[in-house]
Design a protein around this motif. Structure first.
Motif, PDB file in Angstrom:
ATOM      1  N   ALA A  95      29.401  30.429  43.063  1.00 11.12           N
ATOM      2  CA  ALA A  95      29.963  29.086  43.258  1.00 11.12           C
ATOM      3  C   ALA A  95      28.942  27.996  42.935  1.00 11.12           C
ATOM      4  CB  ALA A  95      30.468  28.936  44.688  1.00 11.12           C
ATOM      5  N   CYS A  96      27.717  28.213  43.329  1.00  7.74           N
ATOM      6  CA  CYS A  96      26.688  27.183  43.118  1.00  7.74           C
ATOM      7  C   CYS A  96      26.266  27.081  41.653  1.00  7.74           C
ATOM      8  CB  CYS A  96      25.474  27.467  43.999  1.00  7.74           C
ATOM      9  SG  CYS A  96      25.818  27.284  45.760  1.00  7.74           S
ATOM     10  N   GLU A  97      26.131  28.212  40.999  1.00  9.08           N
ATOM     11  CA  GLU A  97      25.686  28.192  39.606  1.00  9.08           C
ATOM     12  C   GLU A  97      26.810  27.803  38.649  1.00  9.08           C
ATOM     13  OE1 GLU A  97      23.893  32.035  38.971  1.00  9.08           O
ATOM     14  OE2 GLU A  97      22.377  31.654  40.516  1.00  9.08           O
ATOM     15  N   ARG A  98      27.974  28.393  38.827  1.00  8.77           N
ATOM     16  CA  ARG A  98      29.061  28.150  37.876  1.00  8.77           C
ATOM     17  C   ARG A  98      29.812  26.848  38.145  1.00  8.77           C
ATOM     18  NH1 ARG A  98      33.485  32.473  35.718  1.00  8.77           N
ATOM     19  NH2 ARG A  98      34.492  31.059  34.273  1.00  8.77           N
ATOM     20  N   TYR A  99      29.972  26.508  39.431  1.00 13.15           N
ATOM     21  CA  TYR A  99      30.788  25.336  39.781  1.00 13.15           C
ATOM     22  C   TYR A  99      29.990  24.240  40.479  1.00 13.15           C
ATOM     23  CZ  TYR A  99      34.614  28.291  38.397  1.00 13.15           C
ATOM     24  OH  TYR A  99      35.450  29.094  37.667  1.00 13.15           O
ATOM     25  N   LYS A 100      28.702  24.393  40.554  1.00 18.83           N
ATOM     26  CA  LYS A 100      27.810  23.381  41.142  1.00 18.83           C
ATOM     27  C   LYS A 100      28.191  23.048  42.586  1.00 18.83           C
ATOM     28  CE  LYS A 100      25.886  23.194  37.123  1.00 18.83           C
ATOM     29  NZ  LYS A 100      25.245  24.434  36.818  1.00 18.83           N
ATOM     30  N   ALA A 101      28.681  24.044  43.318  1.00 17.54           N
ATOM     31  CA  ALA A 101      29.053  23.843  44.721  1.00 17.54           C
ATOM     32  C   ALA A 101      27.804  23.520  45.535  1.00 17.54           C
ATOM     33  CB  ALA A 101      29.733  25.097  45.266  1.00 17.54           C
ATOM     34  N   GLU A 102      27.886  22.475  46.327  1.00 17.75           N
ATOM     35  CA  GLU A 102      26.792  22.073  47.217  1.00 17.75           C
ATOM     36  C   GLU A 102      27.182  22.231  48.680  1.00 17.75           C
ATOM     37  OE1 GLU A 102      25.573  18.096  46.267  1.00 17.75           O
ATOM     38  OE2 GLU A 102      25.318  18.550  44.143  1.00 17.75           O
TER      39      GLU A 102
END
Length: 174
Positions: A95-102
């Motif tokens: 989620a963090c790498e592909r969708y930039k989830a913070e």
């Protein structure tokens, strides 16, 4: 006749803030830390037909409201056609790498059945859906007010951007 485990009578907690959950490293997280914030709680999956649209829009909504007492709480779940085969850490990385989830992505949980996570028992008892209290699929969403009370429940097909007006209302913007 006794209350069933997911009935409102069986749920003593009055708000989501009374629960402990696990982060993806297995550490306890007291949801009381989110008191005073509007929450969007969602069961997520990396291998689902709803993944791309939901994760993309969750990031967009989060970026709009993260500085306005809003938080997304994501719980990976593998109960729907093995939609989340990744470990908790891998799900967060995805989620963090592909969708930039913070926003926080917690430990994988179960949202239905006898091993349902207590926080999901509370959410489901607070607002039933199309299948009663059962979660229908990945990306079912719950909007929770600043006091930890569930405002509404949204189906997996309800895109996060379509919830934006309800988020604004909960934040007191409209």
């Amino acid at each position: 006749m006794g209350a069933s485990p997911s009935s409102p009578a069986a749920i003593r907690e009055k708000s989501i803030h009374e629960f402990l959950v696990k982060d993806n490293h297995g550490n306890d997280v007291d949801l009381g830390r989110y008191r005073g914030k509007v929450l969007l709680v969602v069961n997520v999956a990396s291998k689902c037909g709803f993944t791309d649209k939901n994760y993309t829009q969750l990031t967009e909504v989060y970026n709009k409201y993260k500085n306005k007492d809003f938080e997304i709480l994501a719980f990976p779940c593998n109960q729907f056609l093995s939609g989340e085969p990744l470990t908790s850490q891998q799900a967060e990385n995805f989620a963090c790498e592909r969708y930039k989830a913070e926003y926080p992505i917690f430990q994988k949980i179960r949202v239905n059945g006898p091993d349902t996570a207590p926080v999901y028992k509370f959410l489901k008892a607070s607002k039933t859906g199309f299948l009663g209290s059962r979660i229908k699929w990945n990306f079912t969403k719950f909007l929770v007010d600043k006091d930890g009370i569930v405002i509404d429940r949204y189906s997996p097909t309800t895109e996060p951007l379509l919830i934006e007006r309800d988020i604004q209302k909960a934040l007191g913007e409209i």
